[in-house]
Design a protein around this motif. Structure first.
Motif, mmCIF file in Angstrom:
data_model
loop_
_atom_site.group_PDB
_atom_site.id
_atom_site.type_symbol
_atom_site.label_atom_id
_atom_site.label_comp_id
_atom_site.label_asym_id
_atom_site.label_seq_id
_atom_site.Cartn_x
_atom_site.Cartn_y
_atom_site.Cartn_z
ATOM 1 N N ILE A 165 -3.203 7.269 2.123
ATOM 2 C CA ILE A 165 -2.739 5.990 2.657
ATOM 3 C C ILE A 165 -3.933 5.337 3.337
ATOM 4 O O ILE A 165 -4.536 5.905 4.255
ATOM 5 C CB ILE A 165 -1.571 6.189 3.635
ATOM 6 N N GLY A 166 -4.287 4.143 2.882
ATOM 7 C CA GLY A 166 -5.502 3.494 3.344
ATOM 8 C C GLY A 166 -5.384 2.907 4.738
ATOM 9 O O GLY A 166 -4.296 2.777 5.312
ATOM 10 N N ALA A 167 -6.531 2.521 5.271
ATOM 11 C CA ALA A 167 -6.594 1.949 6.609
ATOM 12 C C ALA A 167 -5.742 0.689 6.704
ATOM 13 O O ALA A 167 -5.669 -0.101 5.761
ATOM 14 C CB ALA A 167 -8.043 1.625 6.967
ATOM 15 N N HIS A 168 -5.081 0.517 7.845
ATOM 16 C CA HIS A 168 -4.286 -0.667 8.167
ATOM 17 C C HIS A 168 -3.033 -0.812 7.301
ATOM 18 O O HIS A 168 -2.384 -1.862 7.337
ATOM 19 C CB HIS A 168 -5.119 -1.955 8.050
ATOM 20 N N VAL A 181 -1.578 4.587 -1.449
ATOM 21 C CA VAL A 181 -1.306 3.255 -0.904
ATOM 22 C C VAL A 181 -2.637 2.658 -0.456
ATOM 23 O O VAL A 181 -3.274 3.189 0.462
ATOM 24 C CB VAL A 181 -0.333 3.329 0.288
ATOM 25 N N PRO A 182 -3.091 1.563 -1.079
ATOM 26 C CA PRO A 182 -4.391 0.999 -0.711
ATOM 27 C C PRO A 182 -4.408 0.479 0.720
ATOM 28 O O PRO A 182 -3.361 0.234 1.327
ATOM 29 C CB PRO A 182 -4.560 -0.157 -1.715
ATOM 30 N N PRO A 183 -5.594 0.292 1.276
ATOM 31 C CA PRO A 183 -5.699 -0.313 2.599
ATOM 32 C C PRO A 183 -4.977 -1.661 2.663
ATOM 33 O O PRO A 183 -4.904 -2.385 1.661
ATOM 34 C CB PRO A 183 -7.213 -0.516 2.779
ATOM 35 N N PHE A 184 -4.419 -1.967 3.835
ATOM 36 C CA PHE A 184 -3.813 -3.251 4.182
ATOM 37 C C PHE A 184 -2.422 -3.476 3.600
ATOM 38 O O PHE A 184 -1.767 -4.464 3.922
ATOM 39 C CB PHE A 184 -4.704 -4.444 3.753
ATOM 40 N N VAL A 185 -1.955 -2.583 2.731
ATOM 41 C CA VAL A 185 -0.713 -2.839 1.995
ATOM 42 C C VAL A 185 0.498 -2.423 2.821
ATOM 43 O O VAL A 185 0.487 -1.425 3.533
ATOM 44 C CB VAL A 185 -0.735 -2.105 0.634
ATOM 45 N N LEU A 186 1.570 -3.199 2.708
ATOM 46 C CA LEU A 186 2.859 -2.906 3.334
ATOM 47 C C LEU A 186 3.788 -2.321 2.278
ATOM 48 O O LEU A 186 3.938 -2.892 1.192
ATOM 49 C CB LEU A 186 3.446 -4.184 3.932
ATOM 50 N N VAL A 187 4.399 -1.198 2.595
ATOM 51 C CA VAL A 187 5.326 -0.535 1.672
ATOM 52 C C VAL A 187 6.711 -0.540 2.298
ATOM 53 O O VAL A 187 6.876 -0.216 3.478
ATOM 54 C CB VAL A 187 4.881 0.915 1.389
ATOM 55 N N ARG A 234 -8.929 -4.719 -11.588
ATOM 56 C CA ARG A 234 -10.160 -4.267 -10.965
ATOM 57 C C ARG A 234 -11.269 -5.293 -11.143
ATOM 58 O O ARG A 234 -12.101 -5.496 -10.250
ATOM 59 C CB ARG A 234 -10.584 -2.919 -11.559
ATOM 60 N N GLY A 235 -11.298 -5.954 -12.300
ATOM 61 C CA GLY A 235 -12.287 -7.008 -12.502
ATOM 62 C C GLY A 235 -12.117 -8.149 -11.511
ATOM 63 O O GLY A 235 -13.094 -8.672 -10.965
ATOM 64 N N GLN A 236 -10.858 -8.536 -11.270
ATOM 65 C CA GLN A 236 -10.597 -9.601 -10.285
ATOM 66 C C GLN A 236 -11.000 -9.161 -8.882
ATOM 67 O O GLN A 236 -11.558 -9.943 -8.112
ATOM 68 C CB GLN A 236 -9.125 -9.973 -10.312
ATOM 69 N N LEU A 237 -10.730 -7.908 -8.557
ATOM 70 C CA LEU A 237 -11.108 -7.409 -7.241
ATOM 71 C C LEU A 237 -12.625 -7.377 -7.077
ATOM 72 O O LEU A 237 -13.144 -7.652 -5.986
ATOM 73 C CB LEU A 237 -10.530 -6.013 -7.024
ATOM 74 N N SER A 238 -13.340 -7.046 -8.122
ATOM 75 C CA SER A 238 -14.804 -7.027 -8.058
ATOM 76 C C SER A 238 -15.358 -8.404 -7.736
ATOM 77 O O SER A 238 -16.327 -8.538 -6.968
ATOM 78 C CB SER A 238 -15.388 -6.513 -9.376
ATOM 79 N N LEU A 250 -11.130 -1.951 -0.181
ATOM 80 C CA LEU A 250 -9.939 -1.715 -1.003
ATOM 81 C C LEU A 250 -10.344 -1.219 -2.398
ATOM 82 O O LEU A 250 -9.765 -0.268 -2.932
ATOM 83 C CB LEU A 250 -9.119 -2.996 -1.086
ATOM 84 N N LEU A 251 -11.362 -1.862 -2.966
ATOM 85 C CA LEU A 251 -11.824 -1.464 -4.297
ATOM 86 C C LEU A 251 -12.421 -0.062 -4.273
ATOM 87 O O LEU A 251 -12.175 0.753 -5.186
ATOM 88 C CB LEU A 251 -12.852 -2.475 -4.791
ATOM 89 N N ASP A 252 -13.180 0.253 -3.238
ATOM 90 C CA ASP A 252 -13.746 1.600 -3.122
ATOM 91 C C ASP A 252 -12.637 2.643 -3.019
ATOM 92 O O ASP A 252 -12.743 3.743 -3.581
ATOM 93 C CB ASP A 252 -14.659 1.691 -1.903
ATOM 94 N N PHE A 253 -11.570 2.317 -2.282
ATOM 95 C CA PHE A 253 -10.428 3.220 -2.168
ATOM 96 C C PHE A 253 -9.828 3.488 -3.547
ATOM 97 O O PHE A 253 -9.549 4.638 -3.908
ATOM 98 C CB PHE A 253 -9.381 2.594 -1.245
#
Length: 263
Positions: A165-168, A181-187, A234-238, A250-253
């Motif tokens: 579970i990522g940061a924040h 769960v990537p950083p910053f995401v609400l589940v 992933r391309g959009q995130l880059s 987030l992408l590194d995660f």
């Protein structure tokens, strides 16, 4: 046993080899075993059990009936030397259980600094918990789970083994998490938890400005709303990561994970 200013209740049992810092308080009927180190200013409530090898830092508050440093709940555990390491300034409430690591799982369970672990929380073997996290009542994480800084697990959350579970990130009440769960995401809870946006309110409270939050929202839409597959997303995130360290994190995660993302 060191620390002349330590206050130990007469009914407590403290192994002579335990290292006790100054201004440590140990409450009635608590048990501190061998190979335990407790840092300055830490307070242990009544009826607690602290088994070693365990290292606990400074200024922690461990409330009654907590069980810290017990053997891992793993049938493969053969009694080898494994440990628990807890940082500074944590609040650990009643009936919390935190287990040591396993021989083949890295050997160490780690909890960072300034975390709130509320009643009946369970942290299993070989977990890594960051700093400034909140685990609400009955939140439970299985073995080998990793939790990033500033993550919040609401009451009755369950996290499957080996998940991250990522940061924040914010996990809503009763959600069952079986993917990263990537950083910053609400589940939010829906049988198994599902992503439902980003943790905007939490980010605002931690000083994220509107521009930073807007870029994180764009990253979330690319990953979860656009309908793109993982390669396209992933391309959009880059592209977004060129202008945002948050999106880069987030992408590194995503790139460092072994389990599928929760999607």
């Amino acid at each position: 046993m060191g620390g002349a200013a330590a206050s130990i209740h007469p009914s407590a049992v403290v192994d002579p080899s335990a290292q006790i810092g100054s201004d440590v308080q140990i409450g009635a009927f608590s048990l501190v075993g061998p190979d335990v180190s407790i840092g300055d200013g830490t307070h242990i409530g009544p009826h607690c059990s602290i088994s070693g090898p365990t290292r606990i830092g400074r200024d922690n508050r461990i409330h009654g009936f907590a069980a810290i440093g017990g053997d891992p709940q793993d049938k493969k555990f053969a009694g080898g030397r494994t440990e628990l390491v807890i940082g500074d300034g944590n609040t650990i409430r009643e009936f919390v259980t935190i287990n040591r690591g396993t021989e083949n799982g890295g050997g160490t369970t780690r909890v960072g600094d300034d975390n709130w672990l509320l009643a009946y929380v369970h942290i299993a073997h070989d977990c890594i918990v960051g700093s400034h996290c909140v685990f609400s009542n009955n939140a439970t994480i299985a073995g080998h789970v990793e939790i990033g800084d500033h993550a919040i697990l609401s009451g009755f959350v369950g996290v499957h083994q080996f998940c991250r579970i990522g940061a924040h990130a914010f996990i809503g009440m009763g959600a069952l998490v079986n993917g990263d769960v990537p950083p910053f995401v609400l589940v939010a809870q829906e049988g198994y938890g599902r992503p439902r946006g980003i943790n905007s309110e939490g980010l605002k409270r931690r000083g994220f400005d509107s521009e930073r939050i807007a870029l994180i929202k764009r990253a979330y839409r690319a990953l979860y709303v656009s309908g793109a597959n993982m390669v396209e997303a992933r391309g959009q995130l880059s592209e977004l990561a060129r202008d945002s360290d948050d999106v880069r994190a987030l992408l590194d995660f995503i790139d460092s994970g072994e389990r599928p993302l929760l999607r």
